[in-house]
Structures are given as structure tokens and as C-alpha cells.
Design a protein around this motif. Sequence first.
Motif, PDB file in Angstrom:
ATOM      1  N   VAL A   1      78.554 -12.850  -9.000  1.00  0.00           N
ATOM      2  CA  VAL A   1      79.481 -11.717  -8.974  1.00  0.00           C
ATOM      3  C   VAL A   1      78.623 -10.454  -9.014  1.00  0.00           C
ATOM      4  O   VAL A   1      77.872 -10.233  -9.958  1.00  0.00           O
ATOM      5  N   ASP A   2      78.728  -9.654  -7.976  1.00  0.00           N
ATOM      6  CA  ASP A   2      77.855  -8.501  -7.763  1.00  0.00           C
ATOM      7  C   ASP A   2      78.645  -7.219  -7.993  1.00  0.00           C
ATOM      8  O   ASP A   2      79.219  -6.646  -7.072  1.00  0.00           O
TER       9      ASP A   2
ATOM     10  N   GLN B   1      74.743  -6.122  -0.987  1.00  0.00           N
ATOM     11  CA  GLN B   1      75.586  -5.744   0.141  1.00  0.00           C
ATOM     12  C   GLN B   1      74.898  -5.987   1.486  1.00  0.00           C
ATOM     13  O   GLN B   1      75.537  -6.301   2.487  1.00  0.00           O
ATOM     14  N   SER B   2      73.573  -5.838   1.509  1.00  0.00           N
ATOM     15  CA  SER B   2      72.835  -5.999   2.768  1.00  0.00           C
ATOM     16  C   SER B   2      72.547  -7.456   3.107  1.00  0.00           C
ATOM     17  O   SER B   2      72.000  -7.732   4.173  1.00  0.00           O
TER      18      SER B   2
ATOM     19  N   LEU C   1      74.256  -8.712 -12.518  1.00  0.00           N
ATOM     20  CA  LEU C   1      74.822  -9.862 -11.821  1.00  0.00           C
ATOM     21  C   LEU C   1      75.318 -10.896 -12.827  1.00  0.00           C
ATOM     22  O   LEU C   1      74.709 -11.093 -13.882  1.00  0.00           O
ATOM     23  N   THR C   2      76.411 -11.549 -12.506  1.00  0.00           N
ATOM     24  CA  THR C   2      76.887 -12.685 -13.285  1.00  0.00           C
ATOM     25  C   THR C   2      77.057 -13.866 -12.330  1.00  0.00           C
ATOM     26  O   THR C   2      77.042 -13.707 -11.115  1.00  0.00           O
ATOM     27  N   GLY C   3      77.263 -15.039 -12.913  1.00  0.00           N
ATOM     28  CA  GLY C   3      77.387 -16.243 -12.095  1.00  0.00           C
ATOM     29  C   GLY C   3      76.317 -17.250 -12.449  1.00  0.00           C
ATOM     30  O   GLY C   3      75.758 -17.218 -13.562  1.00  0.00           O
TER      31      GLY C   3
ATOM     32  N   ILE D   1      73.379 -14.067 -16.007  1.00  0.00           N
ATOM     33  CA  ILE D   1      73.418 -15.357 -15.339  1.00  0.00           C
ATOM     34  C   ILE D   1      73.610 -16.467 -16.367  1.00  0.00           C
ATOM     35  O   ILE D   1      72.916 -16.510 -17.381  1.00  0.00           O
ATOM     36  N   SER D   2      74.549 -17.359 -16.101  1.00  0.00           N
ATOM     37  CA  SER D   2      74.832 -18.469 -17.020  1.00  0.00           C
ATOM     38  C   SER D   2      74.536 -19.794 -16.322  1.00  0.00           C
ATOM     39  O   SER D   2      74.003 -19.828 -15.215  1.00  0.00           O
TER      40      SER D   2
END
Length: 617
Positions: free
Chosen positions: A42-43, A49-50, A82-84, A106-107
Motif C-alpha cells: 500500500v503506497d 507511481q512510475s 509503505l505497508t504490506g 512492512i509486515s
Amino acid sequence: MSIWASSFTGIICLVILVATLLSPASGNTEGDALSALKNNLVDYNNVLQSWDPTLVNPCTWFHVTCNNQNSVTRVDLGNANLTGQLVPQLGQLPNLQYFELYGNNISGQVPNELGNLTKLVSLDLYLNKLSGPIPKALGNLQTLRFLRLNNNSLSGNIPGSLTTIETLQVLDLSNNHLTGEIPVNGSFSLFTNLSFANNNNLTFLPASPPAQRPPSTQSTSRVGNSAIGAIAGGVFAAAALLFAAPAIALAYWRRRKPRDHFFDVPAEENPEVHLGQLKRFSLHELQIATDYFSGKNILGKGGFGKVYKGRLADGSLVAVKRLKEERTQGGELQFQTEVEMISMAVHRNLLRLRGFCMTPTERVLVYPYMVNGSVASCLRERSNSQAPLDWPKRQQIALGSARGLAYLHDHCDPKIIHRDVKAANILLDEEFVAVVGDFGLAKLMDYKDTHVTTAVKGTIGHIAPEYLSTGKSSEKTDVFGYGVMLLELITGQRAFDLARLANDDEVMLLDWVKGLLNEKKLETLVDPEMQGNYVNEEVEGLIQVALLCTQSSPHERPKMSEVVRMLEGDGLAERWEQWQKEEVFRQEYSTTQYETASWIIADSTANLNADQLSGPR
């Protein structure tokens, strides 16, 4: 038979063609792997984006660095909010050397597939929310130098396979939930910096003599309460120290030994010796490449020597920097600094050191040749046939150089301060991509250092006021120099130019720009070479960034990572509005102080005669 043979051959070709069409393109494997990572994250700040999965390869994506074969060598996503979770497809990046994902949320678990990244040099996953065990497969990373998994929620035992990584310089597993024994009886190098602090009941694995030094850790071992246990522990520690003393002495001697001896062997003995990925050139090879350092091949001159254009035997063009013949301490220091630091700093917007030459009389550095020279030469020394820099190129240069400096400050370990950021040190490749060059004045920073104190070095007009007055440089001195470089980019003028005195203007570019802004003469300060082909709002935005970077107080200047975000359109308006409010407050405060002082003076002189007053009234 011939008809059947032809039919059979046609069928085989058709099958091969269909299989080829249905199979994924091999050149897209690395892009697919990174796309899988993007899809699993998840950004919030759109830093990915690029990352366009429709491109042939990911080498044009931000935060991704590739080698000359368009293979991914670096992924920089530190402090990106960032997450995810990580994905097993990351194991499909065969040439990845640096994977930096620290300081996020991060998880999940560390994928076993990271053990496939056999060229990995640095794995930085600290300050996340990773859980589960440390994969044993990480022991396959035999070129790994930095492994930082600290400040997560990792559990289980420390894999003994990590002790087989002889190249390991830093292993930080502190602040996790690890249990069991610390395997110090393996092959951890005496020079490996180990940290296991703040874990769950970690104990030291008994070591067989000769014992290596115990790892530097604050974690508490389980110790019995009986006196016999204490005595036994003391005896064991004394014995371990006795056995370790020769090794510690050897390590101390090697650390004290001058580094120059490591490099200083005749280059002609083995010109193929490499330092990491750097080639060691022979002096004869570079003499041939530069026509024996002919004056007609000089590209430029600096404080420590000259730079020559050269062509190697394979036909590639290079820039050869030859240090001055006299073996001064400064020249030696610059050579060692550049070789050590540039070999560690690998980024699209940093000048890559290709190799070096060192003999008892010569110190030479070899860089890729930058076709379009420097920003300074493009602004002020270009030939009549060379087109001036247009506005889109100048914007591209501003962003690229900011990314390069942000990498030096935030992603190098230890941090690197350039200390001479200016238009002449921003080079341009064949596509006008900005490349930060000349690390001769750079300084390494330790994690805990906020500054380093040295003799003041740099270029007039680019030196931050606090550095000039105290000799203390920090990453904020680079920010100041970058801000002045932006003004050079916008105006086309030099940072320090006595010629401006002819028009009663300020010699310092920063003061000159501020004066024109106060007079609302924006069009006067923009480089006339652009002939008005620019967007006023974009120029104003770049000027705002430059003024934020050149504030007199280093604490009020943004970090280079913040500059990058502002140039990408994130947060500039808010930062500028905040600065304006603070500026208005400072002006009102100064006015109040002046009026108060005037009132006190007037009150104290009310009973004095006019002839008792001195000075203008």
C-alpha cells in the motif's frame, strides 16, 4: 516421405512459435518481480507511481538502479511510508546488490527466496513490522556485507548459516523477539559488528578454543544464582580472553596499519586486480588511452589535478582524473576518499567510478565520459553549435541532482557529505540525465555524528554560512550548495561574479536574486538563453525551493529527501506558506524590538539637552 517430413517440421516450428508467444518474456522477469512487490504494498505517498509494468524493463522507474545490461542492481525504498508484505518473486532479481526497505510498516515474514540473491551486498529491512523466523537461506548470500533486521518482531532462533558469511561487516538483529543460543562458534569475522540487544533470553553458544571475541551486545544471558556458577563463568571468560588475545591483537594491528599499503603495489604486476567492482588499470594502459596525458585531451582542471579525455582499448570513452605529481597529504586523502566512497555509492544520479590506477608515483581515477559535460559548461561555456538548456532539461537536472544527493545523505552507510555542490560538479550524460560528480571533498559520517569538523573547503558563493564561520559541515551544507546551484540553473549566472559590480549589483548570486525578487523583477533573473520558453509558475516553484534550501539557519533548511518530494509536487506549497508566516513573524518581532529599543533610548534622553546628543537625530 519428404511431404511427411515437411509437415512434421512445420508442426514443430508452429509448436515452438506458440510456446514462445505464450511464455513470458525473459527480459521482463525482473519487472514482473517488482510489479508483484508493488501490487502487494500500500503506497500512501505514490512513491511507486512510475513503476509501470507495461515497460520492457524497470530501469526507468524511480528508486530502481540498473547496470549496463539493464538488470536491476538496487532498490531504494527506505522511509517511503509503505505497508504490506514482501513477495517471493523478489528472488528473481539475480543481480540485485542493494535492497533497502527500512523505516516502513512492512509486515509478514522474510521470504526464503531472498536467499537466491547471491550477489546481494546489503539487505536493510530494519524498522518494520516483520515477524516469523529469520530464513536459513540467507546463509547463501556469501557476498553480503550488511544485514540489518533490527527493530522488527522476528522470532525463533538465529540461523547458524549466517556464521558462514565471511564478508559480513554488520549484523544487527537487535530489538526483536529472538530466542535460543547465539552461534558465536561459527565463522563470524573478527571485524563483524554484531548486535543482538533487546531480545528474548538469548544465550551465548559455548565456544571451543581458540575463541573468537564475544559479539558486542547488551542482551542479558541467563546466569545462575549460585556462587559456583559465577566462579565458573569468570574462569571461562578469563580463558576465552586468553585465547582471543592474539586474534584481538592481530585485528588491532590490521586496523592501525595504513590503508595506503593495501593499494600501493605496482599496477603493472597485475592490471586485472579489482577492488570490488572497480578495475585496476595499468599506468601504461591509461597513458595509451590519453595519448600520454596530452594537453589536447584536457577536459578540466581542479584543485588536485587535471581531467583528461581518453579512449580505452575496447573503444569506450572515459574521463581520466590524474592527481598532481607531488604526493601531498591532501591528494592522498582525496584519492582514498574517492576510491572508497564512490565504489560504495551506486545510483543513477551519481557518477560511477569505473576504476583506478595507483603506483608509487601516480594516483589516477577513471570515470565514464559524460558526453554533455557539466551544467556549468552548458550554461556558460557551450559552443555556438550547442543548443542552450531548455526549461524541461533544467527541471530534469534539478530533480536528478536532488535524488543523487538524497541518496548520499540517506542511503549510504555511513552517510556521505559532498561539501562542494555546484553547477560545475553536476555532470550530464548523453540524455542530459544529471549525475553528481567529484567526491574529492566529501566526508563520511557515522550514524551518530551530526557534523564533521574540517578545514573549510568548497567554492565561493556555494559555501553555507555556518560552515564558513565554524568549519562544521553537515548534510545541510550540501542543501545550501544545492539551493545556490538551482539559482545558477535558473539564471545562467555564476554564484560569485565580480562582473555584476559594473551594474551596481550584488556579487553573490543569492543576494542578487533576493534583490530582484523584492523588486518583483522575475523576468530579469531568468536566463535569457531560454528566450521566454518557460512556465512562470514552475520557475517560481523552483525559486521557492532554492530559497528554502539557502536559509541562513541550517535547521530551517529541508533535507534533500524533502527537496525531492517538493520537486515532485508534494509539500512545496505548505512548506513555502509556513516559511512566509515565520518570515512575517520574524520581521514583526524585529520591528517590535527596534521600536522598544527606540522608546527606551527616547525616554532615557528626554531630560538631555540637544547639544548632549550625538549622531544623526
